[in-house]
Enzyme design. Structure first.
Site, PDB file in Angstrom:
ATOM      1  N   ARG A  42       0.825  -1.214   0.000  1.00 31.64           N
ATOM      2  CA  ARG A  42       0.000   0.000   0.000  1.00 31.64           C
ATOM      3  C   ARG A  42       0.855   1.259   0.000  1.00 31.64           C
ATOM      4  O   ARG A  42       0.479   2.269  -0.597  1.00 31.64           O
ATOM      5  CB  ARG A  42      -0.947  -0.021   1.200  1.00 31.64           C
ATOM      6  N   LYS A 199     -21.190 -16.697   1.787  1.00 34.67           N
ATOM      7  CA  LYS A 199     -22.638 -16.597   1.875  1.00 34.67           C
ATOM      8  C   LYS A 199     -23.228 -15.714   0.781  1.00 34.67           C
ATOM      9  O   LYS A 199     -22.677 -14.658   0.450  1.00 34.67           O
ATOM     10  CB  LYS A 199     -23.042 -16.023   3.240  1.00 34.67           C
ATOM     11  N   GLY A 347     -10.166  -8.689  -0.504  1.00 38.34           N
ATOM     12  CA  GLY A 347      -8.987  -9.227   0.177  1.00 38.34           C
ATOM     13  C   GLY A 347      -8.612 -10.631  -0.234  1.00 38.34           C
ATOM     14  O   GLY A 347      -7.441 -10.913  -0.529  1.00 38.34           O
ATOM     15  N   GLY A 370     -14.267  -3.166   0.951  1.00 37.26           N
ATOM     16  CA  GLY A 370     -15.640  -2.723   1.107  1.00 37.26           C
ATOM     17  C   GLY A 370     -16.038  -1.666   0.100  1.00 37.26           C
ATOM     18  O   GLY A 370     -17.164  -1.664  -0.410  1.00 37.26           O
TER      19      GLY A 370
END
Length: 398
Positions: A42, A199, A347, A370
């Site tokens: 990063r 899920k 990720g 996200g």
């Protein structure tokens, strides 16, 4: 003051930074081990932005978060001191770490400082107006360059953009928005999406959105198990969501979702457990589906070779264990070999990309987790919305 084509906001490259105080929000949330940066990916991603600002003669102030410390409490374990040291090494110049800046900072043009972890500050997470104004007072230009935090309405990502004299998108953020728009707004066809995860419920909005724009969606992991069960096949002890079978059928009625024809199963998820390839119709009651099989991987590979755009979020198996990772490996290599515009994010996806060493073969790799998902879902990212709201300002005095 121009807006870069396809961006909803002003870009840093549109502005004259010479002699200006430039406050740049980066994502320098890197792993720290024994007081050292354990992975500088990063930091390296931020270097071109920082070097460009320094080369333009700006006085550069950088801020970032690190981990999840308690607001208002200094904790050395979450200090950005190791990041300042790594930045100094990589930039070849001293990068002081500044903890106390509330009364202002004197930073000469052509030099750079790093502000201490913004999450030590009371009001950061709540997007405090007072804190945002204090941040804005540090600069002539605020640069939002941390896409991975753009979905958070916080003082250092959103509030400061509303109060700084000028607010713009940095090169990293601009590249993210451009790549995502290319993949989602005007994709080359066919658009193939890969959505993996445990899920359906965790990726439901992504699946709903992609069902309206994709030509087909490859599902993997527990998500695939729910779709397999919805198609009437037994899934044994596999992780799936029986309460979402009707939802899976509804999504499958809107977009082509090719199910695996074979799967890799085992009686337990363990590193020393052997995987067995079975037809998707032959899964036994005491078995768990942990990967797609080789025939399915070849089927998807052919699909990717003809794609115009590929969007990838999530592995198709438990790739952390070699015996359940062949499907993800074959899929990753097929995406890398495809002539399609390929964009990947998340990720687990980034971990698979690095494991199978295909980073250089993909068109774009998102830095957001996200934020990537929320953008794909069609949600407004607060930090981007703040920049867009400032794009029409007159910015007098520039």
């Amino acid at each position: 003051m121009a807006r870069t084509a396809s961006l909803p906001c002003v870009a840093m490259s549109d502005l004259d930074l010479a002699g200006k105080r430039v406050l740049i929000r980066e994502d320098l949330n890197v792993p720290i081990s024994a007081g050292q940066v354990a992975n500088d990916a990063r930091i390296n991603a931020a270097l071109p932005t920082l070097r460009a600002a320094l080369a333009d003669g700006a006085a550069v102030l950088v801020m970032s978060h690190l981990g999840r410390p308690e607001e208002g409490v200094f904790d050395a374990a979450f200090s950005l001191a190791p990041v300042a040291a790594k930045l100094s090494e990589l930039l070849g110049c001293d990068v002081p770490l500044v903890a106390d800046w509330r009364d202002g900072l004197q930073v000469p043009p052509g030099t750079i400082v790093l502000l201490e972890n913004v999450r030590f500050l009371v009001g950061e997470k709540a997007d405090s107006v007072d804190l945002a104004r204090q941040m804005a007072a540090l600069c002539d230009i605020f640069v939002m360059d941390a896409f991975a935090t753009a979905h958070r309405a916080q003082a250092s990502t959103h509030g400061v953009a509303l109060h700084a004299p000028i607010a713009c998108a940095g090169p990293l953020l601009a590249a993210e928005l451009t790549a995502l728009e290319k993949a989602l707004a005007q994709p080359a066809r066919p658009l193939s999406a890969v959505v993996g995860g445990a899920k359906v419920s965790s990726k439901l909005e992504v699946l709903e959105t992609l069902a309206d724009i994709a030509d087909h969606i490859v599902v993997g992991g527990g998500i695939a198990n729910t779709f397999i069960a919805a198609a009437g096949h037994a899934v044994g002890k596999s992780l799936y969501e029986p309460e979402l079978l009707d939802t899976a059928r509804r999504i499958a009625a809107k977009v082509a979702i090719p199910l695996p024809v074979d799967v890799v199963v085992a009686k337990a998820l363990a590193e020393n457990e052997s995987g067995v390839v079975r037809a998707v119709t032959d899964v036994r009651s005491d078995e768990m589906i942990l990967d797609i099989g080789p025939a399915s991987a070849r089927q998807f590979k052919a699909m990717f070779s003809d794609a115009g755009t590929i969007l990838w979020n999530g592995p198709v198996g438990v790739f952390e264990f070699a015996q359940f990772g062949e499907g993800t490996r074959m899929l990753a290599e097929a995406i890398a070999a495809s002539p399609a515009f390929s964009i990947a994010g998340g990720g687990d996806t980034l971990a698979a990309i690095d494991k199978y060493q295909i980073r250089e073969s993909l068109s774009y790799i998102s830095t957001g987790g996200g934020a990537f998902l929320e953008f794909v879902e069609g949600k407004t990212l607060p930090a981007v919305a703040a920049l867009a709201s400032r794009a029409t300002d007159n910015h007098k005095g520039m």
